[in-house]
Design an enzyme around this catalytic site. Structure first.
Site, short mmCIF file in Angstrom:
data_model
loop_
_atom_site.label_atom_id
_atom_site.label_comp_id
_atom_site.label_asym_id
_atom_site.label_seq_id
_atom_site.Cartn_x
_atom_site.Cartn_y
_atom_site.Cartn_z
NE ARG A 40 -4.31 -1.43 0.23
CZ ARG A 40 -4.46 -2.52 -0.53
NH1 ARG A 40 -3.53 -2.82 -1.43
NH2 ARG A 40 -5.54 -3.27 -0.43
CD GLU A 57 -3.28 3.32 -5.04
OE1 GLU A 57 -2.09 3.07 -4.78
OE2 GLU A 57 -4.09 2.48 -5.46
CG HIS A 80 -3.33 -0.74 -6.66
ND1 HIS A 80 -3.66 -0.02 -5.53
CD2 HIS A 80 -3.30 -2.05 -6.26
CE1 HIS A 80 -3.83 -0.85 -4.51
NE2 HIS A 80 -3.61 -2.09 -4.93
P1 NAP Z 1 -0.71 -11.26 5.45
O1 NAP Z 1 -0.66 -12.71 5.08
O2 NAP Z 1 -1.59 -10.83 6.56
O3 NAP Z 1 0.80 -10.80 5.74
C1 NAP Z 1 1.11 -9.56 6.30
C2 NAP Z 1 2.47 -9.65 6.98
O4 NAP Z 1 2.81 -8.36 7.50
C3 NAP Z 1 2.49 -10.62 8.17
O5 NAP Z 1 3.58 -11.51 7.99
C4 NAP Z 1 2.65 -9.73 9.39
O6 NAP Z 1 3.46 -10.38 10.37
C5 NAP Z 1 3.34 -8.49 8.80
N1 NAP Z 1 3.04 -7.28 9.56
C6 NAP Z 1 1.82 -6.82 9.94
N2 NAP Z 1 1.93 -5.68 10.64
C7 NAP Z 1 3.26 -5.43 10.73
C8 NAP Z 1 4.03 -4.39 11.33
N3 NAP Z 1 3.44 -3.40 12.04
N4 NAP Z 1 5.39 -4.41 11.21
C9 NAP Z 1 5.98 -5.42 10.52
N5 NAP Z 1 5.32 -6.44 9.93
C10 NAP Z 1 3.97 -6.43 10.02
O7 NAP Z 1 -1.13 -10.39 4.20
P2 NAP Z 1 -0.96 -10.72 2.64
O8 NAP Z 1 -2.11 -11.51 2.15
O9 NAP Z 1 0.42 -11.22 2.40
O10 NAP Z 1 -1.12 -9.23 2.03
C11 NAP Z 1 -0.24 -8.20 2.41
C12 NAP Z 1 -0.72 -6.85 1.87
O11 NAP Z 1 -0.47 -6.79 0.47
C13 NAP Z 1 -2.22 -6.59 1.99
O12 NAP Z 1 -2.58 -6.11 3.28
C14 NAP Z 1 -2.50 -5.58 0.90
O13 NAP Z 1 -2.47 -4.27 1.42
C15 NAP Z 1 -1.32 -5.77 -0.07
N6 NAP Z 1 -1.78 -6.25 -1.41
C16 NAP Z 1 -1.61 -5.44 -2.49
C17 NAP Z 1 -2.03 -5.88 -3.74
C18 NAP Z 1 -1.85 -5.02 -4.97
O14 NAP Z 1 -2.71 -5.06 -5.84
N7 NAP Z 1 -0.78 -4.28 -5.12
C19 NAP Z 1 -2.62 -7.14 -3.91
C20 NAP Z 1 -2.78 -7.94 -2.77
C21 NAP Z 1 -2.35 -7.48 -1.52
P3 NAP Z 1 3.36 -9.98 11.94
O15 NAP Z 1 1.90 -10.01 12.27
O16 NAP Z 1 4.20 -11.01 12.64
O17 NAP Z 1 3.96 -8.61 12.05
#
Ligand code: NAP
Length: 320
Positions: free
Chosen positions: A238, A267, A285
């Site tokens: 994001r 954005e 995006h």
């Molecule tokens: P996820 O499985 O929940 O993984 C998020 C990771 O971030 C976890 O390993 C978590 O570990 C870590 N995290 C959370 N808060 C944190 C903090 N304060 N400091 C450090 N690490 C932190 O999520 P995902 O499915 O991989 O998706 C991740 C993100 O990608 C989504 O939230 C979305 O915003 C973005 N995304 C973007 C697109 C796009 O079109 N560009 C598409 C899909 C997703 P801990 O809880 O141990 O910290």
């Protein structure tokens, strides 16, 4: 019996539209443009269920006004666009679309990573310009990716999928998040680092944390100054996780070598000093933008809506 009413804030891919038209009565025909805040609120107020997208900001006022609404199915895995506290307070179920977009987003991250390191967009522009004079030993020299150090901030679903793909490039994978993963959940040799150490050691840093108050501007001027001058920053998570003004400064001064961005702080508006920089690749995006992922995201929304309307728990309710 009348089918339940559904508000769709955006037109979805046709296979999803066919299913929602069959199962629900649409509040109105969705358009392929973002609704105004007033139109969004009006649509939500008339519906039993809604599918909304990451551009729709759903605040406490809207949530409290939409008294009929039982579920907000967010057509994304991130849900920073919704006031979750207000939804919880009013007993409104919020769901997301995890897993089905993980591979698409990890693939796009790698496309952006390789394109940034190997100057793919500059090369394409050169050939199209008609100015290309042929192969040269010094032309468009990029950075080697194979065998280098990849730093992943957020080793969740997408972060791990990115890490798995790094195996083929013989990369050392470092990661940072709040809780290190255990050996049981990580058979791979992924090494935990503090944010500072990860930024100092990595040749390429890629961001995969959700946008929360804690990750807003997680990467600012100080963090960028810890990176190598030869390093690249990739962000497909994001926009507001990176302080865009600080990133522009770091790129302009050569604090880091380049960046690949799929997401932006404001954005679709772009920081005016980003677009002239050739060492930056800018995507609109499109992390999850494959037909397969977008159809599965829609089906996930429908599954969650059906569960809530049938009085069952939603499989993808957030927060978990
Ligand atoms: P996820 O499985 O929940 O993984 C998020 C990771 O971030 C976890 O390993 C978590 O570990 C870590 N995290 C959370 N808060 C944190 C903090 N304060 N400091 C450090 N690490 C932190 O999520 P995902 O499915 O991989 O998706 C991740 C993100 O990608 C989504 O939230 C979305 O915003 C973005 N995304 C973007 C697109 C796009 O079109 N560009 C598409 C899909 C997703 P801990 O809880 O141990 O910290």
């Amino acid at each position: 019996m009348m089918p339940p009413t559904l508000y769709l804030s955006r037109l979805l891919p046709e296979p999803v539209m066919a299913i929602v038209r069959e199962r629900f009565q649409l509040v109105q025909e969705p358009l392929d443009t973002l609704p105004s805040p007033a139109a969004l609120r009006e649509g939500l107020c008339q519906a039993d269920a809604a599918i909304v997208t990451l551009g729709d900001r759903i605040d406490a006022t809207t949530i409290h006004a939409a008294t009929r609404l039982k579920i907000l199915a967010n057509y994304a895995v991130g849900y920073n666009n919704i006031d979750l506290a207000a939804a919880q307070a009013r007993g409104l179920t919020v769901t997301n679309t995890p897993d089905v977009l993980t591979d698409a987003t990890a693939d796009l991250t790698w496309a952006l990573l390789l394109a940034t390191a190997r100057r793919i967009v500059e090369g394409d522009a050169l050939v199209r310009s008609g100015q290309w004079t042929g192969w040269s030993p010094t032309q468009l020299l990029g950075a080697e990716v194979s065998g280098k150090v990849l730093g992943i901030i957020g080793l969740g679903r997408i972060g791990q999928a990115v890490a798995q793909r790094a195996l083929g490039f013989r990369m050392t994978v470092l990661y940072h998040q709040r809780q290190p993963i255990t050996a049981a959940t990580s058979p791979q040799k992924w090494e935990y680092r503090s944010l500072h150490a990860l930024l100092e050691e990595s040749d390429i840093v890629t961001i995969h944390v959700p946008l929360t108050p804690a990750t807003h501007h997680l990467i600012g001027a100080r963090e960028l100054s810890w990176m190598k001058p030869t390093a690249f920053l990739i962000n497909t998570a994001r926009g507001p996780i990176v302080d865009e003004g600080a990133l522009v400064e770091a790129l302009t001064k050569g604090t880091i070598a380049g960046a690949g961005l799929d997401v932006y702080e404001e954005e679709p508006a772009l920081h005016q000093r980003l677009s002239p920089l050739p060492q930056v690749i800018l995507l609109p995006h499109i992390g999850s933008a494959t037909l397969q992922a977008r159809v599965q995201m829609g089906l996930t929304c429908v599954t969650n809506i059906q569960a809530v309307l049938d009085g069952r728990p939603a499989p993808n309710q957030v927060p978990r």
